[in-house]
Design a protein around this motif. Structure first.
Motif, PDB file in Angstrom:
ATOM      1  N   ARG A   1     -42.963  45.222  19.484  1.00  0.00           N
ATOM      2  CA  ARG A   1     -42.930  46.236  19.022  1.00  0.00           C
ATOM      3  C   ARG A   1     -41.711  47.382  18.305  1.00  0.00           C
ATOM      4  NH1 ARG A   1     -47.160  49.371  15.896  1.00  0.00           N
ATOM      5  NH2 ARG A   1     -47.030  51.290  15.158  1.00  0.00           N
ATOM      6  N   VAL A   2     -41.211  47.376  17.983  1.00  0.00           N
ATOM      7  CA  VAL A   2     -39.672  48.138  18.028  1.00  0.00           C
ATOM      8  C   VAL A   2     -39.318  49.345  17.086  1.00  0.00           C
ATOM      9  CG1 VAL A   2     -36.923  47.923  17.925  1.00  0.00           C
ATOM     10  CG2 VAL A   2     -39.023  46.031  18.824  1.00  0.00           C
ATOM     11  N   VAL A   3     -39.224  50.591  17.341  1.00  0.00           N
ATOM     12  CA  VAL A   3     -39.184  51.485  16.824  1.00  0.00           C
ATOM     13  C   VAL A   3     -37.341  51.855  16.904  1.00  0.00           C
ATOM     14  CG1 VAL A   3     -40.725  52.438  16.912  1.00  0.00           C
ATOM     15  CG2 VAL A   3     -38.814  53.479  18.685  1.00  0.00           C
TER      16      VAL A   3
ATOM     17  N   THR B   1     -29.678  41.473  24.795  1.00  0.00           N
ATOM     18  CA  THR B   1     -29.600  40.366  22.995  1.00  0.00           C
ATOM     19  C   THR B   1     -29.378  40.839  22.246  1.00  0.00           C
ATOM     20  OG1 THR B   1     -31.797  41.450  23.225  1.00  0.00           O
ATOM     21  CG2 THR B   1     -31.556  39.658  24.030  1.00  0.00           C
ATOM     22  N   LEU B   2     -28.166  39.983  21.196  1.00  0.00           N
ATOM     23  CA  LEU B   2     -27.837  40.239  19.885  1.00  0.00           C
ATOM     24  C   LEU B   2     -26.403  40.969  20.483  1.00  0.00           C
ATOM     25  CD1 LEU B   2     -30.748  41.684  18.064  1.00  0.00           C
ATOM     26  CD2 LEU B   2     -30.015  39.083  18.306  1.00  0.00           C
ATOM     27  N   PRO B   3     -25.848  41.060  21.147  1.00  0.00           N
ATOM     28  CA  PRO B   3     -24.227  41.199  21.736  1.00  0.00           C
ATOM     29  C   PRO B   3     -23.887  42.471  20.537  1.00  0.00           C
ATOM     30  CG  PRO B   3     -24.799  39.416  22.083  1.00  0.00           C
ATOM     31  CD  PRO B   3     -25.583  39.719  21.975  1.00  0.00           C
TER      32      PRO B   3
ATOM     33  N   PRO C   1     -30.388  53.106  16.354  1.00  0.00           N
ATOM     34  CA  PRO C   1     -30.972  53.985  18.363  1.00  0.00           C
ATOM     35  C   PRO C   1     -32.020  53.577  18.048  1.00  0.00           C
ATOM     36  CG  PRO C   1     -29.935  56.059  16.798  1.00  0.00           C
ATOM     37  CD  PRO C   1     -29.326  54.675  15.987  1.00  0.00           C
ATOM     38  N   GLY C   2     -33.213  53.155  19.381  1.00  0.00           N
ATOM     39  CA  GLY C   2     -34.222  53.019  19.553  1.00  0.00           C
ATOM     40  C   GLY C   2     -34.932  51.392  20.596  1.00  0.00           C
ATOM     41  N   GLY C   3     -35.979  50.641  20.268  1.00  0.00           N
ATOM     42  CA  GLY C   3     -36.080  50.249  21.460  1.00  0.00           C
ATOM     43  C   GLY C   3     -37.332  49.272  21.806  1.00  0.00           C
TER      44      GLY C   3
ATOM     45  N   ASP D   1     -41.514  43.334  14.679  1.00  0.00           N
ATOM     46  CA  ASP D   1     -43.033  44.139  14.153  1.00  0.00           C
ATOM     47  C   ASP D   1     -42.013  45.990  14.359  1.00  0.00           C
ATOM     48  OD1 ASP D   1     -45.391  45.337  12.807  1.00  0.00           O
ATOM     49  OD2 ASP D   1     -45.061  47.147  13.501  1.00  0.00           O
ATOM     50  N   PHE D   2     -41.228  46.252  13.046  1.00  0.00           N
ATOM     51  CA  PHE D   2     -39.780  46.838  13.493  1.00  0.00           C
ATOM     52  C   PHE D   2     -40.388  48.701  12.762  1.00  0.00           C
ATOM     53  CE2 PHE D   2     -35.338  48.078  12.468  1.00  0.00           C
ATOM     54  CZ  PHE D   2     -34.772  48.732  13.384  1.00  0.00           C
ATOM     55  N   ARG D   3     -40.006  49.144  13.199  1.00  0.00           N
ATOM     56  CA  ARG D   3     -40.557  50.774  12.073  1.00  0.00           C
ATOM     57  C   ARG D   3     -39.324  51.825  12.540  1.00  0.00           C
ATOM     58  NH1 ARG D   3     -46.714  50.655  11.667  1.00  0.00           N
ATOM     59  NH2 ARG D   3     -47.485  48.887  12.413  1.00  0.00           N
TER      60      ARG D   3
HETATM   61  N1  LIG Z   1     -32.743  49.272  18.211  1.00  0.00           N
HETATM   62  C1  LIG Z   1     -33.195  48.523  17.916  1.00  0.00           C
HETATM   63  N2  LIG Z   1     -34.029  47.002  17.606  1.00  0.00           N
HETATM   64  C2  LIG Z   1     -33.651  46.002  17.326  1.00  0.00           C
HETATM   65  C3  LIG Z   1     -33.054  46.586  15.371  1.00  0.00           C
HETATM   66  N3  LIG Z   1     -32.579  45.678  14.986  1.00  0.00           N
HETATM   67  C4  LIG Z   1     -33.376  44.435  16.022  1.00  0.00           C
HETATM   68  O1  LIG Z   1     -33.091  43.361  15.415  1.00  0.00           O
HETATM   69  N4  LIG Z   1     -34.005  45.090  16.798  1.00  0.00           N
HETATM   70  C5  LIG Z   1     -34.648  44.665  17.799  1.00  0.00           C
HETATM   71  C6  LIG Z   1     -33.233  43.457  19.260  1.00  0.00           C
HETATM   72  C7  LIG Z   1     -33.627  43.472  20.329  1.00  0.00           C
HETATM   73  O2  LIG Z   1     -34.271  42.115  20.401  1.00  0.00           O
HETATM   74  C8  LIG Z   1     -35.081  43.821  19.980  1.00  0.00           C
HETATM   75  C9  LIG Z   1     -35.434  46.014  20.656  1.00  0.00           C
HETATM   76  O3  LIG Z   1     -35.451  45.846  21.633  1.00  0.00           O
HETATM   77  P1  LIG Z   1     -34.172  46.610  23.416  1.00  0.00           P
HETATM   78  O4  LIG Z   1     -33.736  45.209  23.692  1.00  0.00           O
HETATM   79  O5  LIG Z   1     -33.330  47.095  21.741  1.00  0.00           O
HETATM   80  O6  LIG Z   1     -35.309  46.965  23.729  1.00  0.00           O
HETATM   81  P2  LIG Z   1     -35.434  47.930  25.073  1.00  0.00           P
HETATM   82  O7  LIG Z   1     -34.169  49.010  24.884  1.00  0.00           O
HETATM   83  O8  LIG Z   1     -36.709  48.190  25.423  1.00  0.00           O
HETATM   84  O9  LIG Z   1     -34.716  46.245  25.712  1.00  0.00           O
HETATM   85  P3  LIG Z   1     -35.303  46.097  27.193  1.00  0.00           P
HETATM   86  O10 LIG Z   1     -35.029  47.016  28.687  1.00  0.00           O
HETATM   87  O11 LIG Z   1     -36.752  45.409  26.790  1.00  0.00           O
HETATM   88  O12 LIG Z   1     -34.005  44.970  27.321  1.00  0.00           O
HETATM   89  O13 LIG Z   1     -35.227  45.014  18.450  1.00  0.00           O
HETATM   90  C10 LIG Z   1     -32.367  47.945  15.325  1.00  0.00           C
HETATM   91  O14 LIG Z   1     -31.994  48.911  13.913  1.00  0.00           O
HETATM   92  N5  LIG Z   1     -32.634  49.303  16.283  1.00  0.00           N
END
Ligand SMILES: Nc1nc2c([nH]c(=O)n2[C@H]2C[C@H](O)[C@@H](COP(=O)(O)OP(=O)(O)OP(=O)(O)O)O2)c(=O)[nH]1
Length: 135
Positions: free
Chosen positions: A7-9, A30-32, A38-40, A83-85
């Motif tokens: 679940r991502v915000v 990931t996805l460098p 911004p979020g997570g 699941d992205f909100r």
């Molecule tokens: N913040 C954010 N994440 C996104 C977007 N689009 C998208 O696919 N994501 C994905 C990338 C990552 O797989 C996931 C967000 O996880 P993250 O790695 O940024 O979260 P986090 O800060 O909690 O990271 P971690 O500690 O688990 O490594 O959502 C977006 O627009 N914003």
């Protein structure tokens, strides 16, 4: 092994000029180096609002007020689903400086400019909806 669902915000954070904040993922994440809202991840026991405020504080050292949910999408990456909100947010203090604590870079962009940046695949739908919402 069971497929991971996370679940991502994300924040649709607009400044006084109407520009949106986008941030660049770190080179070793990931996805460098892709650009994103911004979020997570939302952690166990957190509300979306708490998670978003925490992520933005950890990533950039600023406080935000989380407002209404603007978008909700799902996306299947090869090894996990999200699941992205996306929530509309504003900075608690409009003059706050953005610090690169856990983001590689940031930009304040117009909707037109946003399409020139490379976003993760999940955001194609988000961006299309955003353009529709704000048009
Ligand atoms: N913040 C954010 N994440 C996104 C977007 N689009 C998208 O696919 N994501 C994905 C990338 C990552 O797989 C996931 C967000 O996880 P993250 O790695 O940024 O979260 P986090 O800060 O909690 O990271 P971690 O500690 O688990 O490594 O959502 C977006 O627009 N914003």
């Amino acid at each position: 092994m069971a497929r991971r669902h996370i679940r991502v915000v994300g924040a649709m954070l607009q400044n006084a000029e109407g520009r949106y904040l986008i941030t660049q993922r770190p080179p070793k994440a990931t996805l460098p180096l892709l650009w994103e809202f911004p979020g997570g991840r939302v952690e166990e026991g957190e509300s979306d609002e708490q998670a978003l405020a925490r992520e933005i504080r950890e990533e950039m050292g600023v406080e935000v007020v989380v407002m209404d949910q603007a978008l909700h999408t799902h996306h299947e990456y090869p090894t996990y689903d999200i699941d992205f909100r996306v929530y509309r947010c504003r900075l608690s203090s409009p003059e706050s400086a953005i610090h690169h604590l856990r983001v590689h870079d940031h930009r304040w962009v117009t909707l037109e400019e946003m399409s020139k940046y490379q976003f993760p695949d999940a955001d194609a739908k988000t961006l299309a909806k955003l353009l529709g919402l704000e048009a």
